[in-house]
Design an enzyme around this catalytic site. Structure first.
Site, PDB file in Angstrom:
ATOM      1  N   ASP A  64      19.857  32.798  44.513  1.00 58.79           N
ATOM      2  CA  ASP A  64      20.693  33.263  45.606  1.00 58.79           C
ATOM      3  C   ASP A  64      20.851  34.784  45.534  1.00 58.79           C
ATOM      4  O   ASP A  64      21.019  35.353  44.449  1.00 58.79           O
ATOM      5  CB  ASP A  64      22.066  32.582  45.505  1.00 58.79           C
ATOM      6  N   GLU A 115       7.776  31.368  28.889  1.00 55.81           N
ATOM      7  CA  GLU A 115       7.971  30.815  27.545  1.00 55.81           C
ATOM      8  C   GLU A 115       8.009  29.291  27.588  1.00 55.81           C
ATOM      9  O   GLU A 115       7.367  28.612  26.767  1.00 55.81           O
ATOM     10  CB  GLU A 115       9.274  31.370  26.967  1.00 55.81           C
TER      11      GLU A 115
END
Length: 549
Positions: free
Chosen positions: A213, A263
């Site tokens: 957002d 990752e």
């Protein structure tokens, strides 16, 4: 279909994601508010529609001043919507069906009931607790004037003065939306570390990514100077103030978040996605957010805001393909969402009518969007052809824009009315409560014409148009990577051919015109005889020299 089956590299480049506005999707408890168990119950419907994943609106603990975009706890579920155990069930069920799960994360601001903001209110000016937010002394001899002239996007000043612990008038804090949504100060390292923890909390629970957002927010100009046009954000209801949005430092945050996602991807080969709500002046500005080491994608809102005009559509599509796709990302197309008037109404149809110009244009625009190279996001109810509910009584409106401005001009409740699933009268199968149970926003009688059971049974419905379009998308090669070449077309017609040979044409006028391709179309948004493209209609063909399906 298992999740592993669809774990191809860069799955997001041509994905179609369905936005679930949780409180309006399906209610499993009978309280009139949709919930996570309701979403889980609706997953087979979404799998049948043919989408690749879902984006869940905020379901975190919140006082609901802005329907969950005022987050009090980023690592839990509001009891309105269920609990973490139910979220885990939902994630597992979605993955079994081959559906990805994206969460809506709100890093620009939190709730005024967040523990850190409560701590800041109790702390002294200049304290580390206040440094997590934008606290500043007021102007004037007694500090009675806000620190600058900025206005909030939802109306009114962007600053609220607090009362200090000794009862005296104190500092002011910044809120670019409502006073119940204080903005985080991302220049304080502790804020970045906290959101790192939040990301990992949900990634550890198996989510496939995040819709971010206000992704052009987070950082404000460090001096917090006056704006030359302080009411621009409220006037446009967009991120216009150049001192409050799109600051250069924000790109370092997205580089770090991308590294976190990479990752997790490296651990199991399941690629996690970051897609940003990026509202910036130009497609070139937009492109800076989707460079290879930042966000994977960002919503391209220019198509949503374009008027129904072939030249306007061609301009925004061309700019997106040139500037955004040129970064190595793909364009993320969108025509509807929880903040915008639905296309059926926006394109010209009164909400009380069951057919007409707005309906035809909305169907045509859907086929156009689904034919464009890149990804697409569908807002719930879009596949049912729902119009905007424009006549909700004032006493049921919940949008803070209405309550802060007194104006109905830009309120968002009309596109958030709970979905109709079945039957002839409210609640249309939305809630499982006892007879007389009421949805949190009232559904009009004409929702019966758009109920899901009726749409599934009618092969001419919006639902079947979307489902057929999604099936064809899945069968066509190189959709995410495809090039686009404009065709020479009659006035009022927009046509293009992709690199895989798919031809899409849209007649923006109301009169029939010769089709750009001979033969019967693969799919059309309305009646389309061979060689003719009807008014307010879109159609797909395969060019004669294209590779076979």
């Amino acid at each position: 279909m298992s999740l592993e089956r669809i774990c191809t590299h860069h799955w997001w480049r041509d994905a179609v994601i369905y936005q679930v506005y949780v409180r309006s999707f399906l209610d499993s408890t009978g309280d009139g508010i949709g919930d996570l168990a309701g979403v889980r119950a609706g997953l087979p419907y979404l799998r049948k529609l043919g989408v690749d994943g879902i984006w869940l609106s905020p379901f975190y603990p919140s006082p609901q001043h802005d329907h969950g975009y005022d987050v009090a706890d980023y690592c839990d579920v509001d009891p309105l919507f269920g609990d973490l155990a139910e979220f885990d069930l939902l994630t597992a069920a979605a993955h079994r069906l081959g559906l990805r799960i994206l969460l809506d994360i709100v890093p620009n601001h939190c709730s005024s009931e967040h523990p850190w903001f409560r701590e800041a209110l109790a702390a002294a000016p200049g304290s580390p607790a206040r440094a997590r937010f934008h606290f500043a002394d007021g102007r004037g001899p007694d500090g009675a004037q806000p620190p600058n002239n900025w206005h909030a996007m939802f109306g009114g000043p962007a600053w609220t003065r607090v009362t200090e612990a000794d009862g005296s008038p104190g500092q002011w804090y910044l809120h670019m939306f409502t006073p119940e949504q204080p903005d985080w100060n991302w220049r304080t390292p502790e804020v970045a570390a906290e959101f790192d923890r939040v990301l990992r909390f949900w990634l550890d629970r198996g989510v496939d990514g995040f819709r971010i957002d206000v992704a052009a927010g987070l950082f404000k100009h460090p001096a917090l100077p006056d704006s030359p046009d302080p009411e621009a954000d409220a006037r446009t209801r967009d991120s216009v103030n150049p001192l409050a949005w799109n600051q250069p430092e924000v790109h370092e945050i997205w580089r770090h978040w991308r590294a976190v996602c990479e990752e997790y991807t490296a651990r199991d080969g399941r690629e996690r996605l970051l897609v940003g709500e990026v509202s910036v002046p130009t497609a070139r500005d937009h492109a800076r957010y989707v460079r290879p080491d930042e966000l994977h994608q960002a919503f391209f809102f220019d198509l949503l805001s374009a008027p129904w005009d072939p030249d306007a559509f061609r301009k925004v599509i061309s700019e997106a393909m040139q500037d955004i796709a040129g970064t190595g990302s793909t364009v993320t197309w969108v025509l509807n969402n929880h903040d915008q008037v639905r296309t059926v109404t926006r394109y010209g149809e009164p909400a009380t009518e069951g057919s007409g110009l707005g309906t035809a244009r909305a169907r045509a625009s859907a086929l156009l969007m689904l034919a464009l190279p890149g990804a697409a996001y569908i807002y719930q109810g879009e596949e049912l052809g729902l119009p905007e509910v424009v006549d909700l009584p004032d006493d049921v409106l919940t949008d803070p824009i209405f309550h802060r401005t007194g104006s109905r001009a830009r309120i968002r409740d009309g596109c958030r009315v709970p979905l109709p699933w079945s039957g002839q009268a409210s609640p249309f199968g939305f809630t499982s409560g006892a007879e007389g149970a009421k949805p949190w926003l009232p559904q009009p009688e004409w929702f019966a014409e758009h109920a899901t059971d009726r749409a599934l049974a009618d092969t001419r419905s919006f639902w079947h148009l979307y489902r057929d379009g999604l099936q064809l998308r899945a069968a066509l090669p190189q959709l995410g990577e495809g090039e686009l070449r404009w065709l020479d077309t009659p006035p009022g017609v927009l046509g293009f051919v992709r690199g895989d040979g798919l031809v899409c044409a849209v007649n923006f006028g109301t009169a029939p015109t010769p089709a750009p391709v001979s033969g019967t179309p693969l799919l059309a948004s309305g009646p389309c005889p061979p060689g003719v493209l009807a008014g307010s209609t879109a159609a797909w063909w395969i060019a004669d020299d294209a590779p076979g399906l």
